[in-house]
Design an enzyme around this catalytic site. Sequence first.
Site: not given
Length: 442
Positions: A169, A353
Amino acid sequence: MKMIYTRKDFPDGFQFGCATSSYQIEGHGFGGAGRTHWDDFAATPGNVVRAEHGARACDHYHRWTEDFDLIADANLDVYRFSTSWARVLPDGRGTPNAEGLDFYDRLVDGLLERGLKPAATLYHWELPSALADLGGWRNRDIAGWFGDYTDVIMRRIGDRVWSAAPINEPWCVGWLSHFLGHHAPGLRDIRATARAMHHVLLAHGTAISTMRGLGMGNLGGVFNMEYAAPADDSPEAASAAKLYDGYYNRFFLSGVFHKTYPDEVLEGLGPHMPARWDEDFDVIGAPIDWCGINYYTRKLIAPDKGPWPSHHEVPGPLPKTAMEWEIYPEGLEFFLKRTHAEYSKGLPIYVTENGMAAPDTVIDGAVPDPHRIDYLNAHLAAVQSALADGVPVEGYFIWSLLDNYEWALGYEKRFGVVHVDFDSLQRTPKASYHALKAALTR
Ligand code: IFM
């Protein structure tokens, strides 16, 4: 309550997995790991709920065999985990921590022994404090330090991992931590943000080249994406949402896949970028083998008269998780399709995710979480729609295996399919775990 889809509804070879990260579960106080900027951030009043930190977390460091048995028993295929820079190199550079390298070596073997595929991420946010002292992500040298760390850990486990990605991320490393100040190092500084956003991609590309040099394959990038919807019908709200989408989602994808940054983001960040940033794209754009999408929610964006980016989030009307995040599976379908059409263009895409937090409790030895089963069903339906449209989605990984340290929100946001009692550390599989296990029978 059941999952709507079973393994048989997905293409042959589709991988189901679960994800965790080192600082959130391991117990950073064990095994000779060095201090990290999250330890410093959490020790500063007001940053983290109850000043909670990751020193013990889920004690996965000592309980990993039990945790891996749970993954295997759930009929999952892949375990996505991260290696901690500060556990491998306590000062970020220099002498490795032999105990740390041994730990990850054991983890990889333990996964393989159970027939699970190890999917490694090299950085999930715990920067060694010694490197934070040198400016951390603001310092261009971090790309080289990260490449050296990549070399040390992957020389040890790179021969056995199924896949590897450098950085979890990049938006969180750059914007969330340096512009919004919600994560370590807690800065609210546009110049620091511009540098961190660029250097995180430079480090990504450096690590990809390092791993290629070691002969590794199946290398990817993991990008978090949030759907940006205009708060009303005005053209101003439309451009506010476009800018949010630009610095949240397209900045990193454009850097890696198009070797450029979106113009509207450069309008704000351009004056603060490091010197000769535009000469770095051959490193940043090193070819990767797959693209990972972490997806949770959407945001409604309204324009305002403040300084750039001159907008703010407004609460939306949809049902929300315990994170106050709206449940919006349509956003996942949108990102799967757009990423394939405009960026990754045929590369395998993994949902690396997806999941939700809820205040789950143990009742008579069981943990009813029908809300999570609903959430997973709705997002797997989005994956099905993308597959039907020809998007090469090859896997779906749930966040998370265990309830764990949810960063600035401490231990109270429970994302696991396995409940963790943070006093006794007892693990109790939730109803969603049992539903998944049934759906994923081979
Ligand atoms: O817990 C985090 C994880 O570390 C990164 N992705 C989002 C999760 C939920 O907030």
